[in-house]
Write an enzyme that holds these catalytic residues in place. Structure first.
Site, PDB file in Angstrom:
ATOM      1  N   PRO A   2       0.826  -1.204   0.000  1.00  0.00           N
ATOM      2  CA  PRO A   2       0.000   0.000   0.000  1.00  0.00           C
ATOM      3  C   PRO A   2       0.864   1.260   0.000  1.00  0.00           C
ATOM      4  CG  PRO A   2      -0.782  -1.571   1.638  1.00  0.00           C
ATOM      5  CD  PRO A   2       0.536  -2.087   1.134  1.00  0.00           C
ATOM      6  N   GLU A   3       0.486   2.217  -0.823  1.00  0.00           N
ATOM      7  CA  GLU A   3       1.223   3.477  -0.859  1.00  0.00           C
ATOM      8  C   GLU A   3       0.597   4.454   0.128  1.00  0.00           C
ATOM      9  OE1 GLU A   3       2.692   4.768  -4.644  1.00  0.00           O
ATOM     10  OE2 GLU A   3       2.491   2.768  -5.522  1.00  0.00           O
ATOM     11  N   LYS A  52       4.251   5.640   4.683  1.00  0.00           N
ATOM     12  CA  LYS A  52       3.686   4.296   4.773  1.00  0.00           C
ATOM     13  C   LYS A  52       3.603   3.792   6.211  1.00  0.00           C
ATOM     14  CE  LYS A  52       5.491   3.146   0.185  1.00  0.00           C
ATOM     15  NZ  LYS A  52       6.281   2.197  -0.630  1.00  0.00           N
ATOM     16  N   ARG A 284      13.028  -3.490  -8.757  1.00  0.00           N
ATOM     17  CA  ARG A 284      11.609  -3.131  -8.863  1.00  0.00           C
ATOM     18  C   ARG A 284      11.300  -2.791 -10.315  1.00  0.00           C
ATOM     19  NH1 ARG A 284       9.008  -1.534  -4.216  1.00  0.00           N
ATOM     20  NH2 ARG A 284       7.139  -1.776  -5.504  1.00  0.00           N
TER      21      ARG A 284
END
Length: 295
Positions: A2-3, A52, A284
């Protein structure tokens, strides 16, 4: 993972359903039993997100720090005061959104038996929240919380955040901007989606060295990130495209129209028609337009 917009939604949800209430705190799984005992029976004063990280402040001057990471998620349930509460975190079910349904809920009869490996359960007279699979879950003193916050970069969703601090942390680095935007010590809350989308929106190559980014460009990045993340808090999902760049003008915005480059490799750029590219940067996936975002 989750951002930042999701964690701010989570903080708002905790404030809505638990603020000012005395909570029972337990660890059905047992891994957080000692920490739960330090918070059990205390009232929740406030819930706040920074990037976060979620901080729950209790009236015995302790904080519960939670980082959901890749696998953490909260589930909520309760009476009518929890009607708009929903699951937030990952993993997600296919098609699940961070918006709850309104109708068809049975009368609240107390929390159900814990399902799965529940690290922490928080319970009030009106409902409950279960946490599973977080990367971090710990009790902090005010001084310990302060030290955690000092290590983090500014959060664009915090009203008191200073964009000049972001510019300062960015300007001295000989590191590609595509890496630094996801460095939580430089900027708190940005993940892979916002990284790719905002760099495209600002027409900045992910490989440009941060020290080559002008102050004007850095402030433009900050303002754009703050804007799209605020939209994410309001909508419960990440939408970065402008209406003029969508084929389908319907509302709500379909998933296929929500992003410029993220997970659109091989598809035509919405701006110039060049195929969107994908590679890896620090393990990533990175998405960008080779034409619009030239080095």
């Amino acid at each position: 993972m989750p951002e930042g917009h999701s964690i701010h939604r989570l903080a708002r949800q905790f404030t809505s359903v638990f603020a000012g209430q005395q909570l029972s705190v337990s660890s059905p799984q047992g891994r957080f039993a000692a920490g739960a005992a330090r918070l059990d029976g205390q009232a929740l004063i406030a819930a706040e997100a920074h990037g976060k990280q979620l901080f729950l402040e209790f009236d015995n001057e302790l904080f519960l720090r939670i980082h959901l990471g890749l696998y953490g998620a909260f589930d909520f349930g309760g009476d009518e005061t929890f009607r708009r509460s929903s699951s937030i975190g990952a993993p997600r079910r296919v098609g699940e959104r961070e918006i709850a349904d309104d109708g068809g809920e049975p009368a609240y009869a107390g929390p159900p038996p814990p399902k799965g490996a529940v690290r922490v359960r928080l319970t009030s007279d009106h409902g409950w929240a279960d946490l599973r699979g977080p990367t971090a879950c710990e009790v902090l003193t005010p001084e310990e919380q302060r030290r955690v916050l000092e290590k983090l970069g500014p959060d664009p969703l915090q009203p008191r955040a200073d964009p000049r601090e972001f510019v300062r942390r960015l300007s001295a680095r000989r590191t590609p901007i595509g890496l630094l935007l996801m460095n939580q010590e430089v900027l708190a809350g940005v993940g892979n989606v916002y990284r790719a989308e905002v760099l495209f929106r600002r027409l900045i190559s992910p490989w440009r060295l941060a020290r080559s980014i002008t102050q004007e460009e850095a402030l433009g990045l900050w303002n754009d990130i703050a804007g799209v993340m605020a939209d994410g808090v309001a909508a419960g999902r990440i939408i970065t495209t402008l209406p003029e760049h969508r084929v389908d003008a319907s509302i709500p915005v379909p998933v296929s129209e929500a992003h410029y480059v993220y997970k659109r490799q091989g598809l035509p750029c919405r701006r110039c028609g060049t195929e969107v590219a994908m590679t890896e940067m620090a393990a990533r996936k990175l998405y960008w337009c080779p034409s619009c975002q030239q080095t």
